[in-house]
Design a protein around this motif. Structure first.
Motif: not given
Length: 759
Positions: A105-113, A117-120, A140-142, A147-150
């Protein structure tokens, strides 16, 4: 008034953040200064962004000693769930957490640098050093971030090279228990077109948790981390090129668990093993740790961003690549009896490419559009270990395996159930957003995004050496890999209306559709096989799948200034409806299944206040109230409706923070003092809100004081967790043979000194 940037100013300001409030010991100011963020892919005043967003500068991050991305939640309303490991499955934005800790699956909080996208778990948590700023967006920021910023997004920007001046900094922090942190960065311009920036850090600390069952494993929750980054920037006419390469090595303890010593499961174990009680010191544990304890990773990151000024718009190419290796081990059962020792050996790569076009128009009409593509390859070996006799005694009325099964031969490795999973994931997206200012009072924007994900997944449940077979953790083995492929797609619209009643105030209303793709359970198959089945083939079953989760989110907010800009306020109220929430549900035996459960309604209030009270005193306050209601959640409550109407677990109803800064001129500098306060209400380990799984409310206080010279150097002493309070990152109800347990005991009172030089 509205904040606008010209086309040339956009590139120049895209990484600039200026703030007086978010820095300890700032110089006197007449008003709260502007903060410029990239929350909507263009440089804007944070007061003009129609989103619930908090931003923190490099000065604030360094002075408050925020270590990694999860530490940022301490000062952000509506976000909770910091933990001391490389997992983000406790990170909550407005009550939404990531339940699935596997790789399907994927995280529900997206982390970015730097917009990548920084992944899992295992690769997403990296250290905050030499950063320009961090932006935390709630809801929600998708649409904006992909990806995965719900639930929301955390976006960190590292410092870029500049073309003038060999400026930089170095900071040394020493404290109790062998704590030491050395970090620094330096800007190295070559000429007016080419510049480099080099930064690095090393952080170490002895642990503070003792394991009374294995004294050789004392001083746990320790770390020894280091990393470095080289950034290159080239600018010529209308082109700005930024390239970054980064490496980080993290070597630290896995999560520490301590049984709450309450509940029926604990009483059953205590009756069987009377000596398993917990130590008197509530920070200490008693765990067998049959697979050891570690949380180690090696992470390589590469990022290339190219901006072209096309007069009418800026065209950006964003390319990212990550390669990581991750090894993790913990004792999940929280006892000295070996019931569930857990380990994860993981590696993977991630590639992302995005092209976006952002208009420069200062007219009534503006827009942006983009396309993106990603590819992820991930592989992990999961291991779960138990003592054979522990399983037999618990499940066979106190009999050992030899007593329950005459002629039983014990395995030298005990009951070890392992599975190897592989994932190949690709996807692409396209989006467009159109904005129009009707007049000086009203403007609106409307956008839509299309997202497509394809996931190929393989699961191989390995043979079990113990004669008990696949007894508890998995419940089955397979004859080689079982595989399946699924694709998911969704259109997600967003609409926003802004209203400017005056030059100092802005109000907004938004409606947003959020989406997170479905996936595969890392520990389950479909259809279910009889518990204990050996050698399941592709003809019998496939990896178990779960559907996407979606949300409609509605928000009203206002941002403004009073008292001639000395007070800045932001407040918002939200309501959302999540459907098909992806959660862990009980499987057959001790199996772990991810499934979609009913829906969740949630609403809440969030606010921040920044106040320059006097020339020598300023204040930052943040607070949040959040309430959720789960429906149709029978799968989480033993098949009945007892959970209906209950709030989501692990999430406090009330949370808040405060930072008070005082500074007084003295000898070509300032004497500075600050106090940082964070608190949250109690949380529960599950929807049933069982008495054995309650994490009490707590308040954490930090005090700092010292001298900051105008020439750039400073010496600040600090006391963290002043009251030496024992709290926990969270609590869980357990289940099957697992007792309720706390995890992540708090760091004790810590005294230290931070010496810095900015040049």
């Amino acid at each position: 008034m509205k904040f606008k940037l010209s086309s040339s100013g956009m590139l120049a300001h895209s990484i600039a953040v200026i703030t007086a409030m978010n820095a300890v010991g700032v110089q006197a100011a007449d008003e709260v200064e502007e903060i410029v963020v990239m929350a909507q892919r263009r440089a804007e005043s944070i007061q003009e962004v129609p989103l619930a967003v908090s931003a923190f500068t490099s000065t604030f991050i360094r002075d408050t000693k925020l270590d990694d991305i999860k530490d940022l939640v301490k000062f952000t309303p509506g976000i909770t769930g910091n933990s001391k490991d490389s997992f983000i499955d406790t990170l909550s934005i407005r009550g939404i957490v990531t339940n699935d800790f596997g790789i399907g699956g994927d995280p529900s909080v997206g982390v970015f640098k730097n917009n990548i996208y920084q992944g899992r778990n295992g690769e997403v948590v990296t250290t905050l050093y030499d950063v320009e700023r961090a932006e935390l967006l709630r809801g929600p920021q998708g649409f904006l971030f992909g990806r995965n910023s719900i639930g929301g997004a955390i976006s960190v920007f590292t410092k870029r090279p500049e073309f003038t001046g060999n400026d930089g900094y170095v900071s040394l922090d020493v404290g109790e228990r062998g704590h030491g942190l050395l970090e620094g960065g330096i800007n190295l311009p070559v000429n007016e077109n080419l510049a480099f920036r080099v930064a690095g850090f090393h952080s170490q600390e002895d642990g503070y948790v003792n394991n009374v069952f294995k004294p050789t494993q004392n001083n746990l929750i320790a770390h020894d981390n280091s990393g470095g980054r080289i950034s290159t920037r080239y600018q010529q006419d209308t082109v700005d090129v930024n390239f970054m390469i980064e490496y980080e090595h993290r070597e630290q303890s896995g999560s520490m668990y301590r049984a709450t010593e309450k509940g029926e499961t604990w009483e059953n174990w205590l009756a069987l093993f009377p000596d398993i009680g917990m130590p008197n010191d509530n920070r200490n544990i008693s765990s067998n740790m049959g697979l050891g304890e570690e949380d180690n990773s090696n992470i390589w990151s590469y990022n290339l961003q190219v901006d072209w000024d096309l007069d009418f718009a800026t065209l950006t190419s964003q390319t990212g690549y990550k390669d990581h290796e991750y090894v993790y081990a913990e004792d999940f059962d929280a006892m000295s009896v070996a019931v569930n020792d857990y380990a994860q050996d993981q590696k993977g790569t991630y590639f992302e490419q995005e092209f976006r076009l952002v208009s420069h128009s200062a007219d009534a009409f503006s827009w942006y559009a983009g396309v993106s593509y990603y590819q992820e390859d991930i592989e992990a070996l999961f291991s779960q270990h138990a003592a054979e006799d522990a399983m037999c005694v618990y499940y066979y009325e106190g009999q050992t395996c030899a007593e329950a099964f005459p002629g039983f031969t014990y395995s030298p490795v005990g009951l070890l159930e392992s599975n190897r999973d592989k994932g190949e994931y690709t996807g692409w997206a396209a989006y467009v957003d159109l904005s129009y200012a009707f007049n000086e009072l009203f403007d609106a924007s409307l956008g839509v995004r299309y997202t497509y994900d394809e996931k190929k997944f393989k699961l191989n449940a390995l043979p079990v050496e113990s004669e008990l077979g696949p007894f508890w953790a998995m419940g089955f083995t397979t004859d080689g890999y079982l595989n399946d492929t699924k694709d998911f797609d969704e259109f997600t619209p967003r609409a926003i209306v802004r209203y400017h009643p005056s030059a100092d105030w802005m109000a907004f209303a938004s409606v947003t559709r959020g989406y997170k793709s479905g996936g595969f359970g890392s520990f389950a198959i479909n259809p279910d096989q009889p518990f204990g089945t050996v050698g399941v083939t592709q003809a019998d079953a496939r990896p178990d799948t779960f559907d996407p989760e979606t949300v409609w989110s509605y928000e009203l907010g206002a941002k403004g200034e009073v008292y001639d800009g000395r007070i800045r306020i932001a407040a918002n109220v939200y309501y959302y409806t999540y459907e098909d929430l992806q959660v862990n549900v009980p499987g057959t035996g001790g199996g772990i299944v991810v499934d979609n459960v009913g829906k969740v309604d949630g609403w809440g209030l969030e606010t921040t206040l920044e106040w320059i009270a006097t020339d020598n005193l300023d204040l930052y306050l943040a607070g949040a109230y959040g309430d959720t209601e789960a429906k149709q959640a029978e799968a989480l409550c033993d098949g009945d409706s007892a959970c209906d109407g209950k709030p989501l677990p692990q999430v406090p109803k009330y949370s808040g923070s405060a930072v008070i800064n005082a500074h007084f001129p003295a000898h070509d500098g300032d004497i500075v003092f600050s106090a940082e306060l964070y608190g949250q209400s109690r949380t529960y380990g599950g929807l049933l809100q069982l008495n054995e799984a309650v994490n009490n409310a707590y308040v954490d206080l930090t005090l700092r004081g010292g001298y900051r010279a105008e020439s750039g150097w400073s010496a600040i002493a600090y006391v963290e967790n002043v009251t030496d309070q024992v709290s926990y990152d969270g609590v869980a109800e357990g289940g099957a043979a697992l007792p309720a347990h706390y995890f992540g005991p708090s760091r004790p009172r810590t005294v230290g000194l931070q010496v810095s030089w900015d040049f």
